[in-house]
Every structure is written in C-alpha cells, then in structure tokens.
Design a protein around this motif. Structure first.
Motif, PDB file in Angstrom:
ATOM      1  N   ILE A 201      49.377  39.499  32.031  1.00  0.00           N
ATOM      2  CA  ILE A 201      48.360  39.038  32.987  1.00  0.00           C
ATOM      3  C   ILE A 201      46.968  39.154  32.374  1.00  0.00           C
ATOM      4  N   ILE A 202      46.703  40.288  31.726  1.00  0.00           N
ATOM      5  CA  ILE A 202      45.400  40.501  31.094  1.00  0.00           C
ATOM      6  C   ILE A 202      45.170  39.493  29.975  1.00  0.00           C
ATOM      7  N   TYR A 203      46.228  39.155  29.253  1.00  0.00           N
ATOM      8  CA  TYR A 203      46.124  38.173  28.180  1.00  0.00           C
ATOM      9  C   TYR A 203      45.590  36.844  28.708  1.00  0.00           C
ATOM     10  N   PHE A 204      46.185  36.354  29.786  1.00  0.00           N
ATOM     11  CA  PHE A 204      45.759  35.059  30.333  1.00  0.00           C
ATOM     12  C   PHE A 204      44.386  35.152  31.006  1.00  0.00           C
ATOM     13  N   LYS A 207      41.967  34.940  28.289  1.00  0.00           N
ATOM     14  CA  LYS A 207      41.916  33.583  27.737  1.00  0.00           C
ATOM     15  C   LYS A 207      40.983  32.676  28.542  1.00  0.00           C
ATOM     16  N   ILE A 208      41.004  32.858  29.879  1.00  0.00           N
ATOM     17  CA  ILE A 208      40.184  31.989  30.722  1.00  0.00           C
ATOM     18  C   ILE A 208      38.809  32.600  31.013  1.00  0.00           C
ATOM     19  N   GLY A 209      38.541  33.774  30.444  1.00  0.00           N
ATOM     20  CA  GLY A 209      37.209  34.359  30.543  1.00  0.00           C
ATOM     21  C   GLY A 209      36.940  35.217  31.755  1.00  0.00           C
ATOM     22  N   LEU A 210      37.961  35.535  32.542  1.00  0.00           N
ATOM     23  CA  LEU A 210      37.751  36.361  33.738  1.00  0.00           C
ATOM     24  C   LEU A 210      37.725  37.847  33.417  1.00  0.00           C
ATOM     25  N   LEU A 215      34.662  44.897  29.992  1.00  0.00           N
ATOM     26  CA  LEU A 215      34.794  45.044  31.443  1.00  0.00           C
ATOM     27  C   LEU A 215      35.900  46.039  31.790  1.00  0.00           C
ATOM     28  N   MET A 216      37.005  45.969  31.064  1.00  0.00           N
ATOM     29  CA  MET A 216      38.113  46.885  31.340  1.00  0.00           C
ATOM     30  C   MET A 216      37.747  48.328  31.000  1.00  0.00           C
ATOM     31  N   LYS A 217      36.963  48.512  29.924  1.00  0.00           N
ATOM     32  CA  LYS A 217      36.522  49.863  29.572  1.00  0.00           C
ATOM     33  C   LYS A 217      35.523  50.402  30.592  1.00  0.00           C
ATOM     34  N   LYS A 218      34.648  49.506  31.060  1.00  0.00           N
ATOM     35  CA  LYS A 218      33.617  49.915  32.015  1.00  0.00           C
ATOM     36  C   LYS A 218      34.224  50.415  33.316  1.00  0.00           C
ATOM     37  N   TYR A 219      35.278  49.729  33.764  1.00  0.00           N
ATOM     38  CA  TYR A 219      35.892  50.082  35.047  1.00  0.00           C
ATOM     39  C   TYR A 219      37.195  50.859  34.862  1.00  0.00           C
ATOM     40  N   ARG A 220      37.296  51.594  33.758  1.00  0.00           N
ATOM     41  CA  ARG A 220      38.495  52.379  33.480  1.00  0.00           C
ATOM     42  C   ARG A 220      38.730  53.443  34.563  1.00  0.00           C
ATOM     43  N   LYS A 221      37.647  54.066  35.027  1.00  0.00           N
ATOM     44  CA  LYS A 221      37.784  55.105  36.057  1.00  0.00           C
ATOM     45  C   LYS A 221      38.310  54.514  37.370  1.00  0.00           C
ATOM     46  N   ILE A 257      43.901  46.533  27.131  1.00  0.00           N
ATOM     47  CA  ILE A 257      42.558  46.502  26.533  1.00  0.00           C
ATOM     48  C   ILE A 257      42.636  46.047  25.081  1.00  0.00           C
ATOM     49  N   PHE A 258      43.623  46.578  24.358  1.00  0.00           N
ATOM     50  CA  PHE A 258      43.820  46.193  22.958  1.00  0.00           C
ATOM     51  C   PHE A 258      44.135  44.711  22.838  1.00  0.00           C
TER      52      PHE A 258
END
Length: 276
Positions: A201-204, A207-210, A215-221, A257-258
């Motif tokens: 899901i994260i991959y796609f 890909k589409i810029g969402l 962003l994922m690191k920022k909202y990790r908590k 994230i990776f």
C-alpha cells in the motif's frame, strides 16, 4: 505516460474490462470454494477446530516459555479449554460449512485475484513498470499468506485462550456458537493478512505522491498509537497479546519507510535523466 491501449479505451470500455475481471475473480473464488467444500470435513478438523485443542503448536510453545520463566500456573498448560461449541439454529452448521468454504476459497484464490487486479491496472503503467508484474504478484501474495498464518497461529490462539478462560462467575458455563467461534478465526486471520499488505500500500501511495518517507518518519509516533489501537482491536485486551501483534506491524512500518525511500529515489533519478 507511455502510450498504450488505455489511451484508446472509452469510459464504457474500461467498465466492460472491469466487469470481466470481476467475473473472473468471482469464478475463481467459487471454484476454490467448491474444492474447499468437498474437503470441508478435513478443514474443520485440522484447521478450524485445531486452535481449541491444547496440543496446538502455539499453546505448547507458550507453555514451554511459561515454564522456562518460572510460571507454572498458566492456562497455556491446561488439559483442555473450559468451553463447548454449540449449534443453536437448524441451519447453523450448514451455514458455517458454506461460509467457511467461501472464505477458504478467497484465501486460496488470492494470488489469482491479485493477478486480475494487476491485469486491470497494468495497461496504464509504463512498460518497464509492467515488467515487475510477476514480482508484484508474488510479493503481495506472500505477504498476505504470511499475515494469514500470523493471524491463525498467533492472534487466534491468544484470543481463544483469553476469551475461553475469562470468567465473571463460576456459575456461567461457556458455550460458544459455532458462528461466533468461526468469526473469531476468520477476522483474526484475514485482518492480519490485509495488515501485512502495508508495504504494498505504501509503495503505491508513494508512487502517486500521497506519501513520502519524510512524512512517515514525521508521524511515526502517531503511527505507533494507531498500531497499538489496531492491535487492541484484533487481539484480546491484555497487554502481552497486544505487544506480540504490535511488533511485526511496527517492523512492517519500518520496511514501508525503506520502500518509500527507494521509490522516491528512483523517481528522482528518472526526473534527473529527463532534465538532462
């Protein structure tokens, strides 16, 4: 985007194409469900009712762990569970047989379902992206099956053990309806299967810029809180079970994230080549 047949298809053509993909998906589920129905007695004996037996691998392992750390009085080492499965309606067993076969058919047919989904969306992709279709189907199916196994061997037995031994009074006998028992196994297994699709899901979304790795690191908590809430929903309300379920989900989040980093890096390389 490279020119392909989707450029020449009208909206109605897309709907017709989608209809045929949905028909193939439905037929694949029905065929697999029919096979599962033929072998339903074995499925109920060795799969559905296995987690209610104390010789289930998860209970034996948890019993050994409990004894190793010095906890001898544990429900994981009991002789049997204090509950019975009942059928209170005329059609309960037949309905359980039918619906179990359908869900089993969905799980078995999942790789083909993913193949049909990919076949529908792939014409709109670049030719080099379509080359990775086989890898996409394999990885997506593998993650789903791992998630289903995790739900079946970890979430399900933890839930059954907690709920079967939970008691507010010794005057109450636990007699669970077969539909309720199967629903617990179904929801635990399928929910885990879909949760394990997080990297895809994260991959796609990347890909589409969402979604971006930043962003994922920022909202990790916040993601940690969501993971704990999700773990509380699909597991019994004890801390140990929630932690056991939360750990692989957090690992999947880090993997996502990776993956997002790789996607962004590849997109930047392509953009640099275009600019040159």
């Amino acid at each position: 985007m490279a020119k392909n047949k989707t450029d020449e298809m009208s909206f109605l053509d897309h709907l017709e194409d989608l209809r045929w993909h949905l028909i193939r998906i439905t037929l694949s589920i029905l065929i697999c469900a029919t096979v599962a129905f033929i072998f339903s007695r074995a499925i109920f004996k060795y799969v559905i009712f296995a987690p209610k037996q104390m010789d289930f691998p998860t209970y034996k392992w948890l019993c050994k762990v409990s004894e190793f750390i010095g906890i001898n009085d544990t429900t994981f080492c009991a002789a049997e569970f204090p509950f019975k499965i009942t059928s209170l309606e005329m059609s309960s067993q037949f309905s359980a047989d039918i619906w179990t076969s359908i869900y089993a058919g969905f799980i078995i047919a999942f790789p083909y379902i993913i193949y049909q989904v990919w076949s529908f969306i792939s014409p709109g992709l670049h030719s080099n992206e379509r080359k990775h279709s086989r890898g996409f189907i394999i990885v997506t199916s593998l993650l789903f099956f791992i998630g289903v196994l995790f739900g079946y061997y970890i979430v399900t037995p933890l839930s059954i053990n907690f709920l079967a031994n939970y008691s507010i009074s010794p005057d109450i006998d636990n007699q669970f309806q077969i539909s309720s028992y199967i629903a617990l196994i179904r929801s635990s297994s399928l929910a885990s299967g879909f949760v394990f699709e997080l990297p895809i899901i994260i991959y796609f979304l990347t890909k589409i810029g969402l979604v971006t790795p930043q962003l994922m690191k920022k909202y990790r908590k916040f993601a940690l809180v969501i993971v704990l809430i999700l773990s509380a929903i699909i597991t019994p309300p004890d801390l140990a079970s929630q932690v056991i379920v939360a750990i692989p989900i957090l690992i999947l989040y880090q993997i996502s994230i990776f993956i997002s980093k790789i996607v962004v890096r590849n997109q930047n390389k392509k953009q640099e080549k275009v600019n040159v």
